[in-house]
Write a protein that holds these residues in place. Structure first.
Motif, PDB file in Angstrom:
ATOM      1  N   VAL A  85       0.864  -1.175   0.000  1.00  0.00           N
ATOM      2  CA  VAL A  85       0.000   0.000   0.000  1.00  0.00           C
ATOM      3  C   VAL A  85       0.902   1.227   0.000  1.00  0.00           C
ATOM      4  CG1 VAL A  85      -1.842   1.255   1.167  1.00  0.00           C
ATOM      5  CG2 VAL A  85      -1.788  -1.253   1.252  1.00  0.00           C
ATOM      6  N   LEU A  86       0.789   2.059  -1.034  1.00  0.00           N
ATOM      7  CA  LEU A  86       1.688   3.197  -1.236  1.00  0.00           C
ATOM      8  C   LEU A  86       1.097   4.499  -0.724  1.00  0.00           C
ATOM      9  CD1 LEU A  86       3.017   2.671  -4.875  1.00  0.00           C
ATOM     10  CD2 LEU A  86       4.202   2.191  -2.736  1.00  0.00           C
ATOM     11  N   CYS A  87       1.954   5.271  -0.030  1.00  0.00           N
ATOM     12  CA  CYS A  87       1.587   6.590   0.484  1.00  0.00           C
ATOM     13  C   CYS A  87       2.570   7.622  -0.070  1.00  0.00           C
ATOM     14  CB  CYS A  87       1.643   6.605   2.015  1.00  0.00           C
ATOM     15  SG  CYS A  87       0.678   5.328   2.827  1.00  0.00           S
ATOM     16  N   VAL A 131      -0.402  15.728  -2.485  1.00  0.00           N
ATOM     17  CA  VAL A 131       0.012  14.339  -2.671  1.00  0.00           C
ATOM     18  C   VAL A 131       0.780  14.246  -3.980  1.00  0.00           C
ATOM     19  CG1 VAL A 131      -0.742  11.943  -2.878  1.00  0.00           C
ATOM     20  CG2 VAL A 131      -1.984  13.514  -1.373  1.00  0.00           C
ATOM     21  N   SER A 132       2.040  13.849  -3.899  1.00  0.00           N
ATOM     22  CA  SER A 132       2.940  13.834  -5.045  1.00  0.00           C
ATOM     23  C   SER A 132       2.609  12.696  -6.000  1.00  0.00           C
ATOM     24  CB  SER A 132       4.386  13.684  -4.561  1.00  0.00           C
ATOM     25  OG  SER A 132       5.250  13.421  -5.645  1.00  0.00           O
ATOM     26  N   GLN A 133       2.425  13.001  -7.260  1.00  0.00           N
ATOM     27  CA  GLN A 133       2.205  11.966  -8.264  1.00  0.00           C
ATOM     28  C   GLN A 133       3.511  11.286  -8.677  1.00  0.00           C
ATOM     29  OE1 GLN A 133      -0.967  10.901  -9.167  1.00  0.00           O
ATOM     30  NE2 GLN A 133      -1.234  12.208  -7.351  1.00  0.00           N
ATOM     31  N   ARG A 134       4.643  11.946  -8.454  1.00  0.00           N
ATOM     32  CA  ARG A 134       5.936  11.343  -8.775  1.00  0.00           C
ATOM     33  C   ARG A 134       6.234  10.135  -7.905  1.00  0.00           C
ATOM     34  NH1 ARG A 134       9.489  13.893  -6.768  1.00  0.00           N
ATOM     35  NH2 ARG A 134      11.209  13.096  -8.006  1.00  0.00           N
ATOM     36  N   ARG A 161      -1.551 -12.072   5.274  1.00  0.00           N
ATOM     37  CA  ARG A 161      -0.383 -12.162   6.155  1.00  0.00           C
ATOM     38  C   ARG A 161       0.836 -11.467   5.573  1.00  0.00           C
ATOM     39  NH1 ARG A 161      -0.065 -18.415   5.990  1.00  0.00           N
ATOM     40  NH2 ARG A 161      -0.357 -17.757   3.811  1.00  0.00           N
ATOM     41  N   ARG A 162       0.695 -10.866   4.391  1.00  0.00           N
ATOM     42  CA  ARG A 162       1.829 -10.230   3.715  1.00  0.00           C
ATOM     43  C   ARG A 162       1.378  -8.886   3.137  1.00  0.00           C
ATOM     44  NH1 ARG A 162       3.415 -15.818   0.679  1.00  0.00           N
ATOM     45  NH2 ARG A 162       4.671 -16.754   2.327  1.00  0.00           N
ATOM     46  N   VAL A 163       1.158  -7.947   4.037  1.00  0.00           N
ATOM     47  CA  VAL A 163       0.710  -6.612   3.633  1.00  0.00           C
ATOM     48  C   VAL A 163       1.731  -5.586   4.135  1.00  0.00           C
ATOM     49  CG1 VAL A 163      -1.134  -4.898   3.744  1.00  0.00           C
ATOM     50  CG2 VAL A 163      -1.700  -7.345   3.757  1.00  0.00           C
ATOM     51  N   ALA A 164       2.359  -4.888   3.207  1.00  0.00           N
ATOM     52  CA  ALA A 164       3.345  -3.869   3.553  1.00  0.00           C
ATOM     53  C   ALA A 164       2.806  -2.487   3.222  1.00  0.00           C
ATOM     54  CB  ALA A 164       4.646  -4.099   2.783  1.00  0.00           C
ATOM     55  N   VAL A 165       3.276  -1.487   3.959  1.00  0.00           N
ATOM     56  CA  VAL A 165       3.014  -0.095   3.611  1.00  0.00           C
ATOM     57  C   VAL A 165       4.341   0.534   3.205  1.00  0.00           C
ATOM     58  CG1 VAL A 165       0.930   0.257   4.990  1.00  0.00           C
ATOM     59  CG2 VAL A 165       3.172   0.562   6.064  1.00  0.00           C
ATOM     60  N   CYS A 166       4.276   1.403   2.202  1.00  0.00           N
ATOM     61  CA  CYS A 166       5.470   2.073   1.695  1.00  0.00           C
ATOM     62  C   CYS A 166       5.153   3.542   1.534  1.00  0.00           C
ATOM     63  CB  CYS A 166       5.888   1.466   0.357  1.00  0.00           C
ATOM     64  SG  CYS A 166       7.245   2.347  -0.480  1.00  0.00           S
ATOM     65  N   GLY A 167       5.973   4.413   2.130  1.00  0.00           N
ATOM     66  CA  GLY A 167       5.713   5.839   2.051  1.00  0.00           C
ATOM     67  C   GLY A 167       6.965   6.639   1.777  1.00  0.00           C
ATOM     68  N   PHE A 168       6.755   7.859   1.291  1.00  0.00           N
ATOM     69  CA  PHE A 168       7.832   8.764   0.927  1.00  0.00           C
ATOM     70  C   PHE A 168       7.657  10.078   1.669  1.00  0.00           C
ATOM     71  CE2 PHE A 168       7.355   5.699  -2.355  1.00  0.00           C
ATOM     72  CZ  PHE A 168       8.620   5.485  -2.890  1.00  0.00           C
ATOM     73  N   SER A 169       8.720  10.528   2.368  1.00  0.00           N
ATOM     74  CA  SER A 169       8.703  11.814   3.062  1.00  0.00           C
ATOM     75  C   SER A 169       7.542  11.871   4.059  1.00  0.00           C
ATOM     76  CB  SER A 169       8.655  12.941   2.023  1.00  0.00           C
ATOM     77  OG  SER A 169       8.917  14.190   2.609  1.00  0.00           O
ATOM     78  N   ALA A 170       6.600  12.808   3.895  1.00  0.00           N
ATOM     79  CA  ALA A 170       5.444  12.830   4.795  1.00  0.00           C
ATOM     80  C   ALA A 170       4.578  11.592   4.606  1.00  0.00           C
ATOM     81  CB  ALA A 170       4.615  14.094   4.557  1.00  0.00           C
ATOM     82  N   GLY A 171       4.582  11.032   3.392  1.00  0.00           N
ATOM     83  CA  GLY A 171       3.882   9.765   3.194  1.00  0.00           C
ATOM     84  C   GLY A 171       4.529   8.637   3.973  1.00  0.00           C
ATOM     85  N   ALA A 172       5.862   8.722   4.170  1.00  0.00           N
ATOM     86  CA  ALA A 172       6.543   7.749   5.025  1.00  0.00           C
ATOM     87  C   ALA A 172       6.177   7.976   6.486  1.00  0.00           C
ATOM     88  CB  ALA A 172       8.054   7.834   4.827  1.00  0.00           C
ATOM     89  N   HIS A 173       5.919   9.242   6.855  1.00  0.00           N
ATOM     90  CA  HIS A 173       5.409   9.487   8.206  1.00  0.00           C
ATOM     91  C   HIS A 173       4.055   8.825   8.379  1.00  0.00           C
ATOM     92  CE1 HIS A 173       3.520  11.705  11.550  1.00  0.00           C
ATOM     93  NE2 HIS A 173       4.761  11.824  12.013  1.00  0.00           N
ATOM     94  N   LEU A 174       3.209   8.906   7.353  1.00  0.00           N
ATOM     95  CA  LEU A 174       1.902   8.255   7.419  1.00  0.00           C
ATOM     96  C   LEU A 174       2.056   6.738   7.508  1.00  0.00           C
ATOM     97  CD1 LEU A 174      -1.160   8.230   7.259  1.00  0.00           C
ATOM     98  CD2 LEU A 174      -0.973   8.566   4.778  1.00  0.00           C
ATOM     99  N   ALA A 175       2.908   6.165   6.657  1.00  0.00           N
ATOM    100  CA  ALA A 175       3.144   4.720   6.708  1.00  0.00           C
ATOM    101  C   ALA A 175       3.739   4.304   8.052  1.00  0.00           C
ATOM    102  CB  ALA A 175       4.064   4.302   5.564  1.00  0.00           C
ATOM    103  N   SER A 228      12.058   9.673  -5.357  1.00  0.00           N
ATOM    104  CA  SER A 228      11.153   8.637  -5.847  1.00  0.00           C
ATOM    105  C   SER A 228      11.977   7.416  -6.288  1.00  0.00           C
ATOM    106  CB  SER A 228      10.280   9.188  -6.973  1.00  0.00           C
ATOM    107  OG  SER A 228       9.355   8.230  -7.435  1.00  0.00           O
ATOM    108  N   VAL A 229      11.749   6.927  -7.514  1.00  0.00           N
ATOM    109  CA  VAL A 229      12.485   5.758  -7.984  1.00  0.00           C
ATOM    110  C   VAL A 229      13.733   6.138  -8.791  1.00  0.00           C
ATOM    111  CG1 VAL A 229      10.584   4.114  -7.942  1.00  0.00           C
ATOM    112  CG2 VAL A 229      10.875   5.603  -9.933  1.00  0.00           C
ATOM    113  N   CYS A 230      14.097   7.419  -8.764  1.00  0.00           N
ATOM    114  CA  CYS A 230      15.360   7.893  -9.340  1.00  0.00           C
ATOM    115  C   CYS A 230      15.457   7.657 -10.845  1.00  0.00           C
ATOM    116  CB  CYS A 230      16.554   7.239  -8.632  1.00  0.00           C
ATOM    117  SG  CYS A 230      16.569   7.415  -6.848  1.00  0.00           S
ATOM    118  N   THR A 231      14.377   7.923 -11.574  1.00  0.00           N
ATOM    119  CA  THR A 231      14.358   7.726 -13.015  1.00  0.00           C
ATOM    120  C   THR A 231      14.007   9.024 -13.728  1.00  0.00           C
ATOM    121  OG1 THR A 231      12.016   7.123 -12.997  1.00  0.00           O
ATOM    122  CG2 THR A 231      13.619   5.323 -12.747  1.00  0.00           C
ATOM    123  N   GLU A 232      14.181   9.019 -15.065  1.00  0.00           N
ATOM    124  CA  GLU A 232      13.774  10.163 -15.874  1.00  0.00           C
ATOM    125  C   GLU A 232      12.282  10.413 -15.721  1.00  0.00           C
ATOM    126  OE1 GLU A 232      15.482  12.264 -17.599  1.00  0.00           O
ATOM    127  OE2 GLU A 232      17.471  11.348 -17.674  1.00  0.00           O
TER     128      GLU A 232
END
Length: 270
Positions: free
Chosen positions: A38-40, A48-51, A106-120, A238-242
């Motif tokens: 689940v992505l935040c 909320v960043s679309q990147r 039994r295999r549910v992860a949360v993944c967040g970035f910056s403030a989204g990582a604070h939420l996760a 983010s994922v460090c891509t173009e």
């Protein structure tokens, strides 16, 4: 592949887009359920960043995970009173209960970035906190993640805090008890889920001390974790891509490292 769009809370601000695997039954051996992420995305609890949404979702989906992305969640003044955490909790609860989505409960992860990582990270540490339960209800543990992935996370409420994020989520000023409460390193305990963290030492928006503080808290409490601090790069990679507007082939290794860690944690291989 099956695509879904839904609102987990009918009257809330959260909108979710999901990418679901469909079992391939041409061979005798096939998967019928899939681990889930689940992505935040981040945005300082202001936007909320679309990147940090679709580019990340596509990588996890290609690695065999069902992916649920919070395309929007409560921000600004509506980030107060645990609204974003309640929305994320409801998504994770539904992931576990909706059998038609074919998610392994039994295999549910949360993944967040910056403030989204604070939420996760809030879900990983505050999922059954009395203050949260009093305002948003008791999810009876169905919202507890099995793993959390925290990317350049907002964590601390001390001198290294990202004050804008904590102001928005707490509704209070630095130094107040309500503001300090949202420093997640103080809420880590022995049953906090395993964590993967990464940051850059050059981040001049959310200092790397946030990740270092979380690492120390996890270590003190005996919680398994893996962490990587890359020497170069700014905030919001983010994922460090173009595609994400932040190509950095060196730091882009975080994604492969993360997938290896999550596969080991979940005992899952594509």
């Amino acid at each position: 592949m099956e695509l879904l769009r839904f609102r987990p809370v009918e009257e809330g601000d959260c909108q979710v887009e999901a990418m679901l695997h469909t079992p391939i039954t041409e061979m005798a051996v096939h998967r019928e359920t899939f681990p889930t992420v689940v992505l935040c995305p981040g945005g300082g609890y202001e936007m909320v960043s679309q990147r940090e949404a679709d580019p990340v979702a596509q990588r996890f989906f290609a690695a065999g995970y069902n992916v649920f992305t919070l395309q929007t969640y409560s921000v600004g003044e509506r980030a107060r009173d645990f609204r974003p955490l309640g929305e994320l909790s409801e998504v994770v609860r539904q992931v576990r209960l909706r059998k038609e989505w074919r998610c392994d409960p039994r295999r549910v992860a949360v993944c967040g970035f910056s403030a989204g990582a604070h939420l996760a990270g809030s879900l990983g540490t505050l999922y059954d906190d009395p203050r949260f339960v009093a305002l948003r209800g008791d999810f009876q543990g169905l919202n507890r993640p099995d793993a959390m992935i925290l990317c350049y996370p907002v964590i601390t409420a001390d001198q290294y805090a990202h004050e804008g994020s904590l102001r928005n989520v707490s509704g209070r000023e630095p130094g107040t008890p309500e503001y300090q409460y949202f420093g997640l390193d103080r809420h880590v305990r022995e049953d906090t889920c395993p964590a993967f963290l990464w940051h850059t030492a050059q981040d001049d928006c959310v200092p790397v001390e946030n990740t270092l503080a979380m690492m120390a808290a996890l270590h003190r409490n005996g919680v398994p974790f893996e962490a990587h601090v890359f020497p170069w790069g700014g905030h919001g990679l983010s994922v460090c891509t173009e595609e994400a507007g932040s190509r950095d082939d060196y730091t882009a290794r975080w994604m492969d490292l993360c997938l290896a860690w999550l596969g080991k944690t979940f005992q899952f291989q594509l």
